[in-house]
Design a protein around this motif. Structure first.
Motif, PDB file in Angstrom:
ATOM      1  N   LEU B  11      64.125  46.438 -26.715  1.00 27.17           N
ATOM      2  CA  LEU B  11      63.205  46.067 -25.635  1.00 27.17           C
ATOM      3  C   LEU B  11      63.767  44.836 -24.949  1.00 27.17           C
ATOM      4  N   SER B  12      63.870  44.908 -23.638  1.00 30.31           N
ATOM      5  CA  SER B  12      64.339  43.760 -22.873  1.00 30.31           C
ATOM      6  C   SER B  12      63.196  43.284 -21.986  1.00 30.31           C
ATOM      7  N   VAL B  13      62.929  41.990 -21.995  1.00 31.05           N
ATOM      8  CA  VAL B  13      61.805  41.454 -21.223  1.00 31.05           C
ATOM      9  C   VAL B  13      62.187  40.106 -20.628  1.00 31.05           C
ATOM     10  N   GLN B  14      61.627  39.821 -19.474  1.00 30.25           N
ATOM     11  CA  GLN B  14      61.912  38.546 -18.827  1.00 30.25           C
ATOM     12  C   GLN B  14      61.091  37.427 -19.452  1.00 30.25           C
ATOM     13  N   GLU B  15      61.666  36.263 -19.495  1.00 28.32           N
ATOM     14  CA  GLU B  15      60.952  35.080 -19.981  1.00 28.32           C
ATOM     15  C   GLU B  15      59.643  34.906 -19.211  1.00 28.32           C
ATOM     16  N   GLY B  16      58.581  34.638 -19.968  1.00 28.39           N
ATOM     17  CA  GLY B  16      57.287  34.425 -19.335  1.00 28.39           C
ATOM     18  C   GLY B  16      56.429  35.681 -19.238  1.00 28.39           C
ATOM     19  N   ARG B  17      57.065  36.840 -19.372  1.00 25.65           N
ATOM     20  CA  ARG B  17      56.312  38.098 -19.284  1.00 25.65           C
ATOM     21  C   ARG B  17      55.822  38.512 -20.669  1.00 25.65           C
ATOM     22  N   ILE B  77      53.297  39.817 -27.349  1.00 25.92           N
ATOM     23  CA  ILE B  77      53.784  38.442 -27.331  1.00 25.92           C
ATOM     24  C   ILE B  77      53.656  37.938 -25.897  1.00 25.92           C
ATOM     25  N   VAL B  78      52.791  36.920 -25.717  1.00 32.43           N
ATOM     26  CA  VAL B  78      52.553  36.393 -24.377  1.00 32.43           C
ATOM     27  C   VAL B  78      52.456  34.858 -24.412  1.00 32.43           C
ATOM     28  N   PRO B  79      53.234  34.146 -23.591  1.00 34.59           N
ATOM     29  CA  PRO B  79      54.359  34.648 -22.819  1.00 34.59           C
ATOM     30  C   PRO B  79      55.608  34.743 -23.692  1.00 34.59           C
ATOM     31  N   SER B  80      56.507  35.600 -23.341  1.00 36.52           N
ATOM     32  CA  SER B  80      57.754  35.735 -24.112  1.00 36.52           C
ATOM     33  C   SER B  80      58.666  34.543 -23.816  1.00 36.52           C
ATOM     34  N   GLN B  81      59.371  34.109 -24.857  1.00 38.88           N
ATOM     35  CA  GLN B  81      60.267  32.962 -24.739  1.00 38.88           C
ATOM     36  C   GLN B  81      61.655  33.369 -25.246  1.00 38.88           C
TER      37      GLN B  81
END
Lengths: 116, 112
Positions: B11-17, B77-81
């Motif tokens: 899973l790839s996610v942007q920081e803060g999302r 997980i919110v926000p992602s870091q």
């Protein structure tokens, strides 16, 4: 409170040898479980000890054995090592006070065993 | 027989999302569920757990949801870091046996 400790952290053995790994649980924790992690099989349960008695056992051959001492420290032994035994061996302890029930298991850093 | 499944290997996610990790299980005897985070060559670090008598548990940025009828749980997980980048394992156990059954793990990468 100190976490779960495992010794040694790294070990290199040759086929046919035997090995003993040690685990010291978190103070006050009476249940100790052992797991094997390999790239192909993931994290697999080996056995669990509570009050010096093996309570559960996974699907591993009899070459894998363990024991628990009165201070809750545990050891696992693998005899007649095979190449496929190369893995990260993880110990986990939990605070569960009874023979039944479940609780969070906290893991140690693991022992990386390499069999040549 | 894989009783706990994590069908997304990565899973790839942007920081803060928000990061959403999913887990399915087949054994109806499971009554305790946990999420662990793991770095290479280290032991799993406990994140959060949930008992089968609940459907949600929150701890800071981490929330676990349990849907017993669907035999499904998820970790939000919110926000992602960036420090959240690791492999996340879902695990389950039954009261009658403290054997943890693990999923195959999901590699999470949080990009700036």
């Amino acid at each position: 409170k100190a976490g779960v400790t495992q010794t040694p952290r790294y070990l290199i053995k040759t086929r046919g040898q035997q090995v003993t790994l040690s685990c010291s649980p978190i103070s006050g924790h009476r249940s100790v479980s052992w797991y094997q992690q390999t790239p192909g099989q993931g994290l697999q349960f080996l056995f669990e000890y509570f009050s010096e008695t093996q309570r559960n056992k996974g699907n591993f051959p009899g070459r894998f054995s363990g024991r628990q001492f009165s201070n809750s420290r545990s050891e696992m032994n693998v005899s007649t090592l095979e190449l496929g035994d190369s893995a990260l061996y993880l110990c986990a302890s939990s605070q569960i006070q009874g023979a039944f029930g479940t609780d969070t298991q906290y893991f140690g850093p693991g022992t990386r065993l390499t069999v040549l | 027989d894989q009783q706990v499944k994590q069908n997304s290997p990565s899973l790839s996610v942007q920081e803060g999302r928000i990061s959403i990790l999913n887990c399915d299980y087949t054994n109806s005897m499971f009554d305790y569920f946990l999420w662990y985070k793991k770095y290479p060559a280290e032991g799993p670090t406990f994140l959060i757990s949930i008992s089968s008598i609940k459907d949600k548990n929150e701890d800071g940025r981490f929330t676990v949801f349990l849907n017993k009828s669907a035999k499904h749980l998820s970790l939000h997980i919110v926000p992602s870091q960036p420090g959240d980048s690791a492999v996340y394992f879902c695990a389950a156990s039954a009261s009658v046996s403290r054997k943890l059954q693990f999923g195959a793990g999901t590699q999470v990468v949080v990009t700036p």
